[in-house]
Design a protein around this motif. Structure first.
Motif: not given
Length: 179
Positions: A75-102
């Motif tokens: 979500a946009a709240r979990n993307i951080l923006v650098a001075n040059d407007e490079t966007c970086k994915v952040a907030d991995f609180g819910l991220a998980r390694e997939m097993v068999e693609n799910e």
């Protein structure tokens, strides 16, 4: 997070675990979250710049998918923006390694309904495809300059309307006064 190495994913420098609470030390991005950045710069960002920012998020998500991770809270709240407007994915609180693609959520786990694919809500199973749905909602947030998706609807209403085939309305095209 320490295993992620991509220009569009936030860098983890370390973890401080000898004190309570445990803290993480991560890359500092001066402009904060994408949603707030867009709200503050409503009349200053061209559609071309929005597209470039969105492309950066897509590259970060492609990388995460390629190493077998599903974010689950893109979500946009979990993307951080650098001075040059490079966007970086952040907030991995819910991220998980997939097993068999799910990844299956335990019963009672929290789900960010406004950003989650209907089938992921129904089956409590997340995949790269459900992250793609979330990316679509993030694009809507980006091109609506940080508005809240499905604003005014509660979670039950959102789910019911999505199940009935309703989708987000197109974002309002804002006239730009960019020099």
């Amino acid at each position: 997070m320490g295993q992620f190495h991509h220009d569009n994913v936030v860098v983890l420098y370390g973890v401080i675990s000898r004190i309570d609470p445990v803290m993480i030390v991560m890359e500092y991005l001066q402009n904060g979250s994408l949603d707030r950045y867009l709200q503050k710069n409503l009349d200053k960002i061209s559609h071309e710049r929005l597209a470039k920012m969105s492309y950066g998020v897509a590259k970060g998500m492609k990388y995460l998918s390629s190493i077998g991770f599903v974010h689950r809270d893109l979500a946009a709240r979990n993307i951080l923006v650098a001075n040059d407007e490079t966007c970086k994915v952040a907030d991995f609180g819910l991220a998980r390694e997939m097993v068999e693609n799910e990844y299956d959520v335990q019963k009672g786990g929290r789900i960010p309904v406004r950003w989650t694919a209907p089938e992921a809500i129904s089956h409590r199973s997340f995949t790269t495809a459900s992250d793609v749905w979330s990316y679509g909602v993030l694009l809507w947030e980006t091109f609506s300059f940080g508005e809240t998706p499905y604003d005014g609807w509660d979670n039950a209403t959102i789910f019911q309307r999505l199940e009935n085939g309703e989708r987000l309305h197109p974002p309002r095209v804002r006239p730009l006064h960019v020099p």
